[in-house]
Design a protein around this motif. Structure first.
Motif, short mmCIF file in Angstrom:
data_model
loop_
_atom_site.label_atom_id
_atom_site.label_comp_id
_atom_site.label_asym_id
_atom_site.label_seq_id
_atom_site.Cartn_x
_atom_site.Cartn_y
_atom_site.Cartn_z
N TYR A 1 6.30 7.07 -7.80
CA TYR A 1 6.62 5.71 -7.36
C TYR A 1 7.47 4.99 -8.39
O TYR A 1 7.36 5.24 -9.58
CB TYR A 1 5.34 4.89 -7.15
CG TYR A 1 4.42 5.43 -6.09
CD1 TYR A 1 4.58 5.09 -4.76
CD2 TYR A 1 3.38 6.29 -6.42
CE1 TYR A 1 3.74 5.59 -3.78
CE2 TYR A 1 2.52 6.79 -5.46
CZ TYR A 1 2.71 6.44 -4.14
OH TYR A 1 1.88 6.93 -3.17
N PHE B 1 -6.29 5.09 -3.96
CA PHE B 1 -5.34 4.16 -3.37
C PHE B 1 -6.03 2.81 -3.19
O PHE B 1 -7.25 2.69 -3.33
CB PHE B 1 -4.80 4.68 -2.04
CG PHE B 1 -5.85 4.98 -1.02
CD1 PHE B 1 -6.15 4.06 -0.04
CD2 PHE B 1 -6.56 6.18 -1.04
CE1 PHE B 1 -7.13 4.32 0.91
CE2 PHE B 1 -7.52 6.46 -0.10
CZ PHE B 1 -7.81 5.53 0.88
N THR C 1 -6.46 -0.74 -0.73
CA THR C 1 -6.28 -1.31 0.60
C THR C 1 -6.65 -2.79 0.57
O THR C 1 -7.44 -3.22 -0.26
CB THR C 1 -7.16 -0.61 1.64
OG1 THR C 1 -8.52 -0.69 1.24
CG2 THR C 1 -6.76 0.85 1.80
N ILE D 1 3.59 -5.92 1.15
CA ILE D 1 3.31 -4.60 1.72
C ILE D 1 3.82 -4.51 3.15
O ILE D 1 4.45 -3.53 3.54
CB ILE D 1 1.80 -4.30 1.68
CG1 ILE D 1 1.36 -4.02 0.27
CG2 ILE D 1 1.46 -3.12 2.56
CD1 ILE D 1 -0.13 -3.91 0.13
N THR E 1 3.73 -0.31 -1.44
CA THR E 1 2.33 0.08 -1.44
C THR E 1 1.71 -0.38 -2.76
O THR E 1 2.42 -0.69 -3.70
CB THR E 1 2.17 1.60 -1.25
OG1 THR E 1 0.79 1.89 -1.10
CG2 THR E 1 2.73 2.38 -2.42
#
Length: 157
Positions: free
Chosen positions: A20, A51, A53, A100, A106
């Motif tokens: 990234y 990750f 969220t 996002i 992300t």
């Protein structure tokens, strides 16, 4: 008992910087149980497949991070890969949620560390690199290493 000072890194997500391009970084707190903190003090954690969220209620979660069970824990031990809530101001969470959805970014975890006795995480707003971008970054790093090596040999003569 003396209060802890400074920072010490527990785990880093090295692959994240390769996969990234990092746009913006944030330092966040984590909601943990006692056995998780004890396991982290032993230096046992992995962010390899983790990750982040954001749910409908505006809460931000760290998922997939592996904090192994505390070895001396009892029946009250924690689940190694459970969802962990991150602590961040609601305005910052709203800003991240907008970015996002709108721009194709992300949120990824970069590292876990102790800061003055508290567990913190460094998260980043990032955009995925294409395969050719990854190759270009590797090539630039290799060229830089070779140039430094040549400079060192030239200075030795």
């Amino acid at each position: 008992m003396a209060k802890e000072q400074g920072t010490s890194i527990i785990a880093q997500n090295r692959k994240a910087r390769h996969d990234y391009s990092i746009e913006d970084k944030y330092e966040v707190g984590l909601v943990l149980t006692g056995t998780e903190v004890k396991s982290l003090r032993m230096g046992r954690a992995s962010l390899a497949e983790s990750f982040i969220t954001i749910d409908r209620r505006g809460e931000i979660w760290l998922e997939g991070a592996n904090i192994p069970e505390y070895l001396n824990g009892t029946w009250n031990n924690h689940a190694p890969k459970r969802k962990r809530k991150l602590l961040l101001h609601s305005e910052q969470i709203a800003k991240l949620a907008r970015q996002i959805e709108a721009k194709g970014y992300t949120i990824i975890p970069l590292s876990l560390y102790f800061k003055d006795g508290r567990v913190k995480a460094e998260i980043a707003l990032a955009r995925g690199k294409k395969e050719y971008d990854k190759r270009q970054a590797l090539r630039e790093a290799q060229d830089k290493r070779e140039a430094l090596r040549e400079m060192r040999y030239a200075n030795m003569r």
